[in-house]
Design an enzyme around this catalytic site. Structure first.
Site, PDB file in Angstrom:
ATOM      1  N   ARG A  86      55.415  62.653  10.104  1.00 37.59           N
ATOM      2  CA  ARG A  86      56.249  61.743   9.302  1.00 37.59           C
ATOM      3  C   ARG A  86      55.345  60.822   8.503  1.00 37.59           C
ATOM      4  O   ARG A  86      54.823  59.817   9.010  1.00 37.59           O
ATOM      5  CB  ARG A  86      57.177  60.930  10.199  1.00 37.59           C
TER       6      ARG A  86
ATOM      7  N   ARG B 165      53.108  73.211   6.507  1.00 35.66           N
ATOM      8  CA  ARG B 165      52.692  71.901   7.067  1.00 35.66           C
ATOM      9  C   ARG B 165      52.552  71.915   8.595  1.00 35.66           C
ATOM     10  O   ARG B 165      52.070  70.956   9.180  1.00 35.66           O
ATOM     11  CB  ARG B 165      53.667  70.814   6.640  1.00 35.66           C
TER      12      ARG B 165
ATOM     13  N   HIS C 113      55.032  66.325  -0.599  1.00 35.93           N
ATOM     14  CA  HIS C 113      56.147  65.443  -0.189  1.00 35.93           C
ATOM     15  C   HIS C 113      55.612  64.056   0.177  1.00 35.93           C
ATOM     16  O   HIS C 113      55.735  63.600   1.326  1.00 35.93           O
ATOM     17  CB  HIS C 113      56.820  66.098   1.029  1.00 35.93           C
TER      18      HIS C 113
ATOM     19  N   ASP D 259      68.427  60.483  -2.327  1.00 35.86           N
ATOM     20  CA  ASP D 259      67.776  61.780  -2.111  1.00 35.86           C
ATOM     21  C   ASP D 259      68.075  62.634  -3.349  1.00 35.86           C
ATOM     22  O   ASP D 259      69.140  63.226  -3.478  1.00 35.86           O
ATOM     23  CB  ASP D 259      68.353  62.454  -0.858  1.00 35.86           C
TER      24      ASP D 259
ATOM     25  N   GLU E 204      57.935  62.870  -4.813  1.00 32.46           N
ATOM     26  CA  GLU E 204      57.369  64.171  -4.473  1.00 32.46           C
ATOM     27  C   GLU E 204      57.148  65.028  -5.714  1.00 32.46           C
ATOM     28  O   GLU E 204      58.081  65.246  -6.488  1.00 32.46           O
ATOM     29  CB  GLU E 204      58.312  64.883  -3.499  1.00 32.46           C
TER      30      GLU E 204
HETATM   31  O1  TA6 Z   1      62.491  65.377   0.140  1.00 30.65           O
HETATM   32  C1  TA6 Z   1      63.635  64.774   0.698  1.00 30.65           C
HETATM   33  C2  TA6 Z   1      64.077  65.579   1.908  1.00 30.65           C
HETATM   34  O2  TA6 Z   1      64.420  66.892   1.549  1.00 30.65           O
HETATM   35  C3  TA6 Z   1      65.238  64.849   2.581  1.00 30.65           C
HETATM   36  O3  TA6 Z   1      66.451  65.546   2.398  1.00 30.65           O
HETATM   37  C4  TA6 Z   1      64.802  64.778   4.053  1.00 30.65           C
HETATM   38  O4  TA6 Z   1      65.213  65.928   4.748  1.00 30.65           O
HETATM   39  C5  TA6 Z   1      63.293  64.689   3.879  1.00 30.65           C
HETATM   40  O5  TA6 Z   1      63.013  65.657   2.872  1.00 30.65           O
HETATM   41  C6  TA6 Z   1      62.487  64.821   5.147  1.00 30.65           C
HETATM   42  O6  TA6 Z   1      62.473  66.139   5.573  1.00 30.65           O
HETATM   43  P1  TA6 Z   1      61.634  66.480   6.922  1.00 30.65           P
HETATM   44  O7  TA6 Z   1      61.819  67.953   7.097  1.00 30.65           O
HETATM   45  O8  TA6 Z   1      60.203  66.106   6.679  1.00 30.65           O
HETATM   46  O9  TA6 Z   1      62.240  65.626   8.013  1.00 30.65           O
END
Ligand code: TA6
Length: 331
Positions: A104, A130, A200, A244, A303
């Site tokens: 995270r 990842r 991301h 989002d 992103e």
């Molecule tokens: O980029 C935004 C997103 O697609 C959100 O919808 C949320 O799911 C975020 O990515 C985090 O995703 P993750 O798989 O890292 O928890």
């Protein structure tokens, strides 16, 4: 008369590997991955590798320009802090740093699809790059004292089971007065494939409720908080709840305006047609389990991506490069 192996053992020692039966020494102890990386790539006072007890390996980078930490898993930049400035990249205080777990924060590599898999709901969101092992290919201290690291995803039965298309993926990270990241995908097969991807990136900000983003004015976006409805951005992006959005046909430059930290973060990209903006806000962050209370107020994701209708069709033998550069300047 017993044969004399002492000279033989001496020669073998110089080859690192020692046969215990001959030299009567402790059995060869496998070198840890971090020890092997330090042997091959360490640069005194600039680059070193550490390994946690459960095998999570991290590169520690310290240059005159900035410091950074990069996990081998996912070639995942976990932190980046320019000298004399607050961190530019955000990492959750509850981030799980363990093999196979997504982290995270930092700069997660979403590949070879963005979001849910187009046809298999069992496959992990944002692809698998990842959460699988990568290897370090090159570490170079450039003449201007930026450090350039090149990583390659390690193909395996597990990756091929989710992505049988013959391909290679490299992630290059350059740590200097700005952070530069480049994802290079090569189609090594004989048929074209569709590629979705994103860096991301989580940015450190003073407070999302006082943060705005410019550079997306007049761009269409898919609003994932409103059923994916297509909308058009008017003026700067501001935040008053979960946000989002996949901005489409974006122009490769946007700025995060942070009045509390008194800075702008410039996000410049090439080879990217989409920009995703995400703030989970309080309820979604609480549900995710790896945000500390109020942690969502100090981060925003901008992103660099190719997602939705902007995915890339990659021809056999072709390479697609997507780059992002991050730096901060005063307000
Ligand atoms: O980029 C935004 C997103 O697609 C959100 O919808 C949320 O799911 C975020 O990515 C985090 O995703 P993750 O798989 O890292 O928890």
């Amino acid at each position: 008369m017993q044969p004399d192996f002492s000279g033989f053992a001496l020669v073998l020692c110089s080859e690192i590997f020692v046969n215990a039966e001959i030299a009567n020494l402790p059995r060869k102890i496998p070198m840890s991955q971090a020890a092997e990386l330090n042997r091959r790539f360490a640069i005194a006072d600039i680059l070193a590798f550490e390994q946690s007890p459960d095998g999570f390996v991290v590169a520690q980078v310290t240059t005159r320009h900035a410091s950074a930490r990069i996990a081998l898993q996912g070639a995942h930049v976990m932190s980046y802090q320019p000298a004399g400035q607050p961190p530019l990249i955000w990492l959750s205080k509850l981030a799980k740093l363990a093999p196979g777990k997504s982290i995270r924060g930092g700069v997660p590599v979403c590949w070879p699809w963005f979001g849910a898999h187009p046809s298999n709901a069992q496959f992990p969101g944002h692809g698998f790059a990842r959460t699988v092992p990568w290897q370090l290919i090159e570490a170079t201290l450039l003449p201007d004292h930026r450090l350039h690291l090149e990583f390659e995803l390690v193909q395996s039965d597990a990756t091929r089971a989710r992505w049988p298309q013959p391909s290679t993926l490299r992630n290059s990270v350059t740590v200097g007065p700005e952070l530069e990241v480049e994802l290079a995908t090569t189609n090594t097969g004989s048929v074209p494939f569709e590629l979705g991807q994103a860096l991301h990136t989580y940015f450190e900000i003073g407070d999302i409720r006082q943060t705005t983003i410019t550079g997306l004015d007049a761009c269409d976006y898919l609003d994932k908080v409103d059923g994916g409805t297509r909308k058009t951005q008017h003026g700067a992006v501001d935040f008053s709840g979960e946000t989002d959005r996949i901005y489409l046909a974006t122009h490769g430059h946007c700025e995060i305006h942070d009045p509390l930290l008194k800075r702008r973060i410039l996000v410049t990209s090439t080879g990217s047609h989409s920009t995703v903006v995400w703030s989970p806000w309080t309820e979604k962050a609480d549900k995710m389990g790896d945000f500390c209370p109020e942690g969502w107020t100090s981060m925003v994701c901008v992103e660099t991506a190719n997602a939705a209708e902007d995915v890339i069709q990659l021809a056999p033998g072709a390479t697609h490069r997507m780059t992002a550069q991050y730096r901060s300047i005063g307000l």
